[in-house]
Scaffold this motif. Structure first.
Motif, PDB file in Angstrom:
ATOM      1  N   UNK A 201       0.824  -1.251   0.058  1.00 51.38           N
ATOM      2  CA  UNK A 201      -0.006   0.076   0.110  1.00 51.38           C
ATOM      3  C   UNK A 201       0.790   1.205   0.242  1.00 51.38           C
ATOM      4  N   UNK A 202       2.216   1.330   0.083  1.00 54.69           N
ATOM      5  CA  UNK A 202       3.193   2.392   0.207  1.00 54.69           C
ATOM      6  C   UNK A 202       3.212   2.678  -1.327  1.00 54.69           C
ATOM      7  N   UNK A 203       3.031   1.755  -2.439  1.00 54.67           N
ATOM      8  CA  UNK A 203       3.394   2.113  -3.545  1.00 54.67           C
ATOM      9  C   UNK A 203       2.106   1.768  -4.657  1.00 54.67           C
ATOM     10  N   UNK A 204       1.236   0.975  -4.199  1.00 53.71           N
ATOM     11  CA  UNK A 204       0.130   0.559  -5.007  1.00 53.71           C
ATOM     12  C   UNK A 204      -1.209   0.717  -4.519  1.00 53.71           C
ATOM     13  N   UNK A 205      -2.379   0.796  -5.401  1.00 54.16           N
ATOM     14  CA  UNK A 205      -3.730   1.051  -4.685  1.00 54.16           C
ATOM     15  C   UNK A 205      -4.404  -0.072  -4.004  1.00 54.16           C
ATOM     16  N   UNK A 206      -3.681  -1.217  -4.244  1.00 51.83           N
ATOM     17  CA  UNK A 206      -4.311  -2.535  -3.399  1.00 51.83           C
ATOM     18  C   UNK A 206      -3.138  -3.600  -3.431  1.00 51.83           C
ATOM     19  N   UNK A 207      -3.376  -4.640  -2.843  1.00 48.10           N
ATOM     20  CA  UNK A 207      -2.556  -5.598  -2.525  1.00 48.10           C
ATOM     21  C   UNK A 207      -1.985  -6.299  -4.027  1.00 48.10           C
ATOM     22  N   UNK A 208      -0.725  -6.483  -3.941  1.00 42.31           N
ATOM     23  CA  UNK A 208      -0.225  -7.194  -5.346  1.00 42.31           C
ATOM     24  C   UNK A 208      -0.048  -8.621  -5.028  1.00 42.31           C
ATOM     25  N   UNK A 209      -0.374  -9.055  -3.708  1.00 46.94           N
ATOM     26  CA  UNK A 209      -0.313 -10.686  -3.737  1.00 46.94           C
ATOM     27  C   UNK A 209      -1.529 -11.196  -4.213  1.00 46.94           C
ATOM     28  N   UNK A 210      -1.615 -11.733  -5.582  1.00 45.78           N
ATOM     29  CA  UNK A 210      -2.834 -12.281  -5.946  1.00 45.78           C
ATOM     30  C   UNK A 210      -2.940 -13.554  -5.712  1.00 45.78           C
ATOM     31  N   UNK A 211      -4.404 -14.014  -5.476  1.00 50.18           N
ATOM     32  CA  UNK A 211      -4.866 -15.276  -5.382  1.00 50.18           C
ATOM     33  C   UNK A 211      -6.086 -15.555  -5.885  1.00 50.18           C
ATOM     34  N   UNK A 212      -6.247 -16.771  -6.100  1.00 51.55           N
ATOM     35  CA  UNK A 212      -7.678 -17.275  -6.716  1.00 51.55           C
ATOM     36  C   UNK A 212      -7.791 -16.775  -8.038  1.00 51.55           C
ATOM     37  N   UNK A 213      -9.007 -16.161  -8.414  1.00 52.01           N
ATOM     38  CA  UNK A 213      -9.172 -15.700  -9.861  1.00 52.01           C
ATOM     39  C   UNK A 213      -8.031 -14.530 -10.335  1.00 52.01           C
ATOM     40  N   UNK A 214      -7.833 -13.763  -9.456  1.00 50.96           N
ATOM     41  CA  UNK A 214      -6.792 -12.885  -9.886  1.00 50.96           C
ATOM     42  C   UNK A 214      -5.468 -13.397 -10.068  1.00 50.96           C
ATOM     43  N   UNK A 215      -5.073 -14.519  -9.333  1.00 52.44           N
ATOM     44  CA  UNK A 215      -3.832 -15.210  -9.431  1.00 52.44           C
ATOM     45  C   UNK A 215      -3.890 -15.788 -11.038  1.00 52.44           C
ATOM     46  N   UNK A 216      -4.894 -16.345 -11.417  1.00 49.96           N
ATOM     47  CA  UNK A 216      -4.670 -16.911 -12.615  1.00 49.96           C
ATOM     48  C   UNK A 216      -4.675 -16.159 -13.729  1.00 49.96           C
ATOM     49  N   UNK A 217      -5.353 -14.886 -13.643  1.00 51.45           N
ATOM     50  CA  UNK A 217      -5.506 -13.779 -14.586  1.00 51.45           C
ATOM     51  C   UNK A 217      -3.912 -13.070 -14.585  1.00 51.45           C
ATOM     52  N   UNK A 218      -3.404 -12.844 -13.451  1.00 51.43           N
ATOM     53  CA  UNK A 218      -2.139 -12.388 -13.417  1.00 51.43           C
ATOM     54  C   UNK A 218      -1.056 -13.190 -14.268  1.00 51.43           C
ATOM     55  N   UNK A 219      -1.199 -14.687 -13.851  1.00 44.74           N
ATOM     56  CA  UNK A 219      -0.361 -15.582 -14.540  1.00 44.74           C
ATOM     57  C   UNK A 219      -0.440 -15.598 -16.117  1.00 44.74           C
ATOM     58  N   UNK A 220      -1.681 -15.424 -16.519  1.00 46.65           N
ATOM     59  CA  UNK A 220      -2.053 -15.510 -17.866  1.00 46.65           C
ATOM     60  C   UNK A 220      -1.569 -14.347 -18.584  1.00 46.65           C
ATOM     61  N   UNK A 221      -1.968 -13.110 -17.986  1.00 46.72           N
ATOM     62  CA  UNK A 221      -1.338 -11.815 -18.618  1.00 46.72           C
ATOM     63  C   UNK A 221       0.077 -11.601 -18.636  1.00 46.72           C
ATOM     64  N   UNK A 222       0.896 -11.906 -17.598  1.00 50.71           N
ATOM     65  CA  UNK A 222       2.147 -12.017 -17.612  1.00 50.71           C
ATOM     66  C   UNK A 222       2.585 -12.816 -18.866  1.00 50.71           C
ATOM     67  N   UNK A 223       2.061 -14.090 -19.043  1.00 52.16           N
ATOM     68  CA  UNK A 223       2.577 -15.051 -20.158  1.00 52.16           C
ATOM     69  C   UNK A 223       2.324 -14.413 -21.232  1.00 52.16           C
ATOM     70  N   UNK A 224       1.172 -14.011 -21.402  1.00 49.25           N
ATOM     71  CA  UNK A 224       0.824 -13.440 -22.719  1.00 49.25           C
ATOM     72  C   UNK A 224       1.830 -12.207 -23.364  1.00 49.25           C
ATOM     73  N   UNK A 225       2.101 -11.202 -22.167  1.00 52.96           N
ATOM     74  CA  UNK A 225       2.931 -10.347 -22.454  1.00 52.96           C
ATOM     75  C   UNK A 225       4.437 -10.671 -22.921  1.00 52.96           C
TER      76      UNK A 225
END
Length: 594
Positions: A201-225
């Protein structure tokens, strides 16, 4: 769309950046295709980003780690019994065969990683062939900081499912947080979570530790990029262009810019289904207010309209046109509406009952959320049951919470003030405030209190299946983990509504996810997966993650077929009626040049 010129050509264009669409785009990119991923909203992730990210995938590479006895044949027999003629057996078999390959393919060639949930029963656990573990996969947590500025592209989770202003927690985290004063292990786990969130929260608007569906989407987006896939948000598909071989291009619009894009392999529709379509929703989900829908906003059905205009058709025969969950609704301080799905945290616990306008129970509170939503609508045909009322006492509220009200029994004032939570010093007072029959409620509570003593619910057989017991309280001292008394004043309730969480009825496809026309012929170059596609579950909800599992499997099949189609002379493609065409597993894998 500044990065795109007019008349650019891609091998594969995917419409919709939810879990199914992003998976399809990633498979195509892994196989060397030039891929364009188009999303109509400002975020990627769709409803998957809101979800637990659970993927129902029998016989996956991870299944044996928790259940060595399960097989694809067991799962097929289970689906035959659970779904039967509500879907095509060949489509279910294609899912079961392709799904494990899709998981292995993504894990070997991308940052997408899963693990088997140690204990996650099939929802229809009373049916022969069901399992308690091994079929439900969950994504590994993901560090959103790896995405850099692209982290902002991920659809944030439902705020009411987070704590401390945007810290995501999964079911394991919840257990540790609730027990942090009772266990050194839980205290240590909770301390790590809180410290990480404080740094975030010192540098981001929300937590960056992603779990559940957000974790899956984060992994997919990272891989796509990493694979160089072009991702467009706030971009709509306005037209499909067809030629002699089928779909050969699309027209896209971003604000006031328009581009026509050529497609050599295929267009894969994964836009989320019809649930927010301006007219089809009313036709297919009569009586279901859009305000009760907890899903992401992008599933307007506009891409399906283009497919229908090209000759596609919707399926039929499903148990329901949508999948359902009971939800409660509250107006947030910023004027937006919070829609909270009651999956498992409250309604199935001891000391909870659900009643209708007469104050009477009308269903098994521990049934699956899908069957719960259907039962509400069925009951409402004869007795007002929408809304229904989830009722508990002071002890139940403290132990389990109630919808958006968290366990502990504190901080109730805002919820009471706006009417989301209703309180009564007696059951009679609660009934009066809810506008339900006082005698009926008193009788329902008296009956459940007797059942809590005997452990037997003679009205609705609550707590008689493995699935129901899994959602009870494992630490409950009574004879039935799902039944407890209601007696400690004050008493509380929230109103429940049937909320559609995804489409079950969609475009008819073949076993390679090719969209079929009204004569059952594939429309060249047009594919569908996810909720744009007719569900292989036939509107039945047999286990956790039965939308994401088929979405991944048929996204994989669509991507591999479309990629091969883009490389193959049209005369060499399989006959339009050949549904048995499958792609080799040894297609060279390499990264698309950035």
């Amino acid at each position: 769309m500044e990065s795109l010129g007019q008349n650019e050509t891609f091998d594969v264009v995917v419409i919709g950046a939810g879990g199914a669409g992003m998976s399809a785009a990633l498979v195509a990119a892994i196989d060397g295709a030039r891929v364009l991923l188009v999303e109509s909203t400002e975020y990627v992730g769709g409803t998957t980003a809101y979800s637990a990210g659970t993927t129902w995938m029998p016989a996956s590479p991870h299944a044996a780690s928790v259940n060595r006895d399960d097989t694809a044949a067991n799962a097929e027999a289970f689906l035959t019994r659970a779904v039967g003629e509500r879907s095509d057996a060949a489509m279910r078999r294609a899912f079961l065969e392709a799904g494990p390959r899709a998981v292995a393919h993504l894990e070997a060639n991308s940052d997408v990683k899963y693990r088997a949930r140690p204990f996650h029963p099939d929802y229809l656990s009373e049916i022969e062939g069901s399992t308690l573990r091994g079929r439900a996969l969950e994504p590994l947590p993901f560090d959103g900081r790896k995405l850099g500025r692209a982290f902002a592209l991920i659809r944030p989770p439902i705020p009411e499912f987070t704590v401390l202003g945007g810290m995501m927690v999964d079911r394991d985290d919840v257990g540790h947080l609730l027990n942090m004063t009772k266990s050194f292990a839980s205290f240590g786990h909770a301390l790590k979570l809180l410290a990480r969130h404080a740094r975030d929260r010192m540098s981001a608007p929300r937590g960056t530790r992603l779990v559940m569906g957000n974790a899956l989407i984060g992994r997919l987006l990272f891989s796509l990029l990493q694979r160089g896939v072009t991702v467009l948000t706030n971009t709509k598909v306005e037209a499909l262009h067809t030629g002699a071989s089928g779909v050969e291009g699309v027209t896209l619009r971003h604000v006031n810019e328009q581009r026509r894009i050529g497609v050599t392999g295929g267009v894969i529709l994964a836009s989320g289904g019809f649930n927010r379509h301006p007219t089809r929703r009313g036709e297919m989900l009569p009586g279901a207010d859009p305000a009760w829908c907890p899903a992401a906003p992008g599933h307007t059905g506009s891409a399906q309209d283009l497919a229908l205009a090209a000759g596609a058709r919707f399926g039929d025969g499903a148990l329901s046109n949508a999948f359902w969950a009971p939800v409660s609704v509250r107006r947030r301080a910023d004027g937006t509406t919070a829609v909270f799905p009651h999956f498992l945290m409250d309604r199935g616990k001891p000391g909870m009952i659900v009643v209708d306008k007469t104050g009477r129970r009308f269903l098994n509170e521990n049934t699956s959320y899908h069957l719960f939503g259907i039962a509400m609508q069925e009951a409402n045909r004869t007795t007002p049951s929408v809304p229904a009322y989830l009722v508990t006492d002071a002890q139940g509220l403290r132990k389990y919470g109630l919808g958006m009200v968290r366990p502990g029994g504190k901080g109730l004032a805002p919820f009471l003030a706006d009417g989301y939570l209703v309180e009564g010093s007696t059951l009679g007072e609660l009934a009066g405030k809810l506008g339900i029959d006082e005698a009926g409620l008193a009788d329902s509570v008296a009956r459940i209190n007797r059942y809590a003593q005997t452990g037997v619910d003679t009205d609705f057989q609550r707590g008689t299946t493995d699935y129901q017991n899994a959602n009870g309280d494992a630490n409950w001292s009574g004879p039935n983990k799902c039944l407890g008394p209601i007696g400690e004043a004050p008493f509380y309730a929230v109103r429940l509504y049937p909320g559609d969480i995804g489409a079950a009825t969609g475009l008819v496809t073949d076993t390679n996810a090719r969209v079929l026309d009204r004569a059952d012929r594939p429309i060249g170059g047009l594919y569908a997966c996810g909720n744009d596609m007719q569900s292989v579950m036939g509107g039945v909800y047999p286990g956790p993650g039965i939308t994401l599992g088929p979405g991944l499997a048929f996204g994989y099949l669509a991507a591999r077929h479309a990629t091969a189609r883009g490389r193959t002379p049209q005369a060499a493609l399989p006959d339009a009626r050949d549904d048995a065409f499958t792609l080799p597993l040894d297609i060279p894998t390499h990264a698309h040049a950035k």
